[in-house]
Design a protein around this motif. Structure first.
Motif, PDB file in Angstrom:
ATOM      1  N   ARG B  15       0.824  -1.211   0.000  1.00 26.58           N
ATOM      2  CA  ARG B  15       0.000   0.000   0.000  1.00 26.58           C
ATOM      3  C   ARG B  15       0.856   1.259   0.000  1.00 26.58           C
ATOM      4  O   ARG B  15       1.858   1.326   0.715  1.00 26.58           O
ATOM      5  CB  ARG B  15      -0.907   0.004   1.227  1.00 26.58           C
ATOM      6  N   GLY B  16       0.440   2.256  -0.779  1.00 28.96           N
ATOM      7  CA  GLY B  16       1.142   3.512  -0.837  1.00 28.96           C
ATOM      8  C   GLY B  16       2.213   3.592  -1.910  1.00 28.96           C
ATOM      9  O   GLY B  16       2.645   4.695  -2.276  1.00 28.96           O
ATOM     10  N   GLN B  17       2.630   2.430  -2.407  1.00 30.86           N
ATOM     11  CA  GLN B  17       3.653   2.443  -3.449  1.00 30.86           C
ATOM     12  C   GLN B  17       3.068   2.853  -4.788  1.00 30.86           C
ATOM     13  O   GLN B  17       1.856   3.023  -4.952  1.00 30.86           O
ATOM     14  CB  GLN B  17       4.301   1.057  -3.567  1.00 30.86           C
ATOM     15  N   GLN B  18       3.960   3.000  -5.757  1.00 27.10           N
ATOM     16  CA  GLN B  18       3.581   3.345  -7.117  1.00 27.10           C
ATOM     17  C   GLN B  18       3.979   2.210  -8.043  1.00 27.10           C
ATOM     18  O   GLN B  18       4.933   1.473  -7.784  1.00 27.10           O
ATOM     19  CB  GLN B  18       4.295   4.642  -7.518  1.00 27.10           C
ATOM     20  N   VAL B  19       3.221   2.041  -9.141  1.00 22.89           N
ATOM     21  CA  VAL B  19       3.512   0.952 -10.063  1.00 22.89           C
ATOM     22  C   VAL B  19       3.370   1.434 -11.503  1.00 22.89           C
ATOM     23  O   VAL B  19       2.568   2.342 -11.791  1.00 22.89           O
ATOM     24  CB  VAL B  19       2.576  -0.242  -9.802  1.00 22.89           C
ATOM     25  N   THR B  20       4.172   0.864 -12.384  1.00 27.23           N
ATOM     26  CA  THR B  20       4.084   1.150 -13.827  1.00 27.23           C
ATOM     27  C   THR B  20       3.931  -0.152 -14.588  1.00 27.23           C
ATOM     28  O   THR B  20       4.743  -1.070 -14.416  1.00 27.23           O
ATOM     29  CB  THR B  20       5.328   1.898 -14.330  1.00 27.23           C
ATOM     30  N   LEU B  21       2.912  -0.221 -15.407  1.00 29.46           N
ATOM     31  CA  LEU B  21       2.662  -1.388 -16.251  1.00 29.46           C
ATOM     32  C   LEU B  21       2.857  -0.976 -17.700  1.00 29.46           C
ATOM     33  O   LEU B  21       2.566   0.166 -18.072  1.00 29.46           O
ATOM     34  CB  LEU B  21       1.235  -1.907 -16.043  1.00 29.46           C
ATOM     35  N   ARG B  22       3.318  -1.917 -18.524  1.00 31.03           N
ATOM     36  CA  ARG B  22       3.664  -1.591 -19.897  1.00 31.03           C
ATOM     37  C   ARG B  22       2.911  -2.455 -20.897  1.00 31.03           C
ATOM     38  O   ARG B  22       2.578  -3.608 -20.612  1.00 31.03           O
ATOM     39  CB  ARG B  22       5.174  -1.741 -20.100  1.00 31.03           C
TER      40      ARG B  22
END
Lengths: 115, 114
Positions: B15-22
């Motif tokens: 929780r609170g983190q950031q994510v990048t999907l491609r």
């Protein structure tokens, strides 16, 4: 707004049985209609589509007819196989209406076919 | 003919983190759409990119953002992750001028938020 309603699952059939999965829609424009299939652990595969009233989409023995008078697009197959076990999604795209071109999906119907 | 590809396949965040999907679209396609599929549900539209701009957006908060590159590939970014963001994220591509409403999906990225 636009919406898709499909029959609740799960549906369990024996091999070679006849399949019907009901789908009805609400749309403000002139939608295209789709059936997608999702096998366990995978993304969605386009199964068939129809773009105007009375069109019949067909693929791999599955077929569905776009019925504007009943706002329906029911999926049928005459003889199912174990390999047809998957989740089936009915969807619409209504570029000139409420959905503006993005796909609106039903909740999905899980089909299990027993040997 | 390469289909739609997505990376990574699975992702675990807190929780609170950031994510990048491609996502890389199907060869010849220029439009990319992103969907969120919660367990046992149908996919829900997040947004669509065409000509490197967001063309449409579904009912998702601003924590969800995206980008499209000149080669038509796309990224989905989610900030300040919540437990409820756990889902399968699907990318779909289409061709704007000739068949914009027929979308082809990738295998998805399974995001788990702990």
């Amino acid at each position: 707004g636009d919406s898709v309603t499909q029959m609740e699952g799960p549906v369990t059939l024996s091999e070679e049985a006849f399949l019907t999965i009901n789908c009805t829609y609400t749309a403000t424009g002139y939608p295209s209609l789709f059936w997608y299939v999702q096998y366990p652990g995978e993304g969605l595969q386009l199964l068939l589509k129809a773009t105007k009233a009375d069109d019949k989409g067909s693929n791999k023995g599955f077929e569905a007819t776009y019925r504007k008078e009943t706002t329906s697009f029911h999926l049928e197959k005459g003889s199912v196989q174990v390999s047809d076990s998957a989740v089936y999604f009915c969807a619409l795209s209504d570029p000139w209406g409420g959905s503006q071109g993005n796909l609106i999906f039903g909740k999905g119907t899980k089909l299990s076919v027993k040997p | 003919d390469a289909g739609v590809t997505q990376s990574p396949t699975h992702l675990i965040k807190t929780r609170g983190q950031q994510v990048t999907l491609r996502c890389s679209p199907k060869s010849g396609h220029d439009t990319v759409s992103w969907y969120q599929q919660a367990l046992g549900q149908g996919p829900q539209f997040i947004f669509q990119y065409y000509e490197e701009e967001e063309r449409q957006r579904g009912n998702f908060p601003d924590r969800f953002s995206g980008h499209q590159f000149p080669n038509y590939s796309s990224e989905l970014n989610v900030n300040a992750l919540l437990l409820g963001d756990s889902a399968l994220y699907l990318c779909a591509s289409s061709l704007a001028l000739t068949d914009t409403d027929t979308q082809y999906f990738g295998p998805g990225t399974r995001l788990t938020v702990l």
